[in-house]
Design an enzyme around this catalytic site. Structure first.
Site: not given
Ligand code: PNS
Length: 164
Positions: A18, A42, A91, A129
């Site tokens: 990150h 989550k 990745r 992670s």
């Molecule tokens: O590190 P991650 O878990 O892959 O991150 C995912 C994240 C947090 C970027 C995504 O779940 C997110 O944007 N959540 C906020 C809700 C949202 O806007 N959802 C619409 C896009 S899928």
């Protein structure tokens, strides 16, 4: 005009992968906001406050990179921050399925937004992670992949569980 990019994620906990992406993004944008999702759907290992604390400790030396947190829709957060750019690290090709879905959804709800995909250093290609936590839970250390504050937090977390 200042170019602001938002780098969202769970950061549970923040890894060297990150940080590598945050550094790369900073080369392209004036300001990078690494924002920790306070996403109750989550199950996280660390609380939002702890994920933010660890991220802050790790980006302290990176000028132009700041840490924040958000809940709700990511695009609403972008609007509030006056940003049109989402940074995501990819990745491997296998990441792309999920990333495309997310980028398409974000574009559907906020057409001006662009998702910029960055590739981390090869050292971090297979870094996740989830796997780091699995290995740490089973007692191995992964110092090459985790910044010191995150490594220490994981150690404490799993030492406490082992004592129970
Ligand atoms: O590190 P991650 O878990 O892959 O991150 C995912 C994240 C947090 C970027 C995504 O779940 C997110 O944007 N959540 C906020 C809700 C949202 O806007 N959802 C619409 C896009 S899928």
């Amino acid at each position: 005009m200042e170019r602001v990019a938002v780098y969202p994620g769970s950061f549970d906990p923040i890894t060297n992968g990150h940080l590598d992406i945050a550094r790369r993004a900073r080369r392209l944008f004036d300001r990078v906001i690494l924002t920790v999702a306070d996403n109750s759907s989550k199950a996280h290992t660390f609380s939002t406050a702890e994920r933010v604390r660890l991220a802050k400790a790790c980006v302290a030396g990176l000028s132009g990179v700041e840490v924040d947190t958000f809940d709700g829709l990511l695009v609403d957060y972008l609007r509030r921050k006056d940003s049109r750019v989402i940074i995501r690290g990819v990745r491997a090709v296998s990441d792309m399925e999920y990333e495309f879905q997310m980028a398409s959804m974000n574009r559907a709800v906020f057409p001006e937004v662009e998702t910029v995909f960055l590739m981390p250093d090869e050292r971090y290609t297979y870094l996740s992670s989830t796997m780091i936590k699995e290995v740490a839970r089973l007692g191995a250390a992964v110092p090459d992949y985790l910044p010191a504050p995150a490594l220490e937090a994981l150690r404490r977390r799993y030492a406490r569980r082992a004592r129970r």
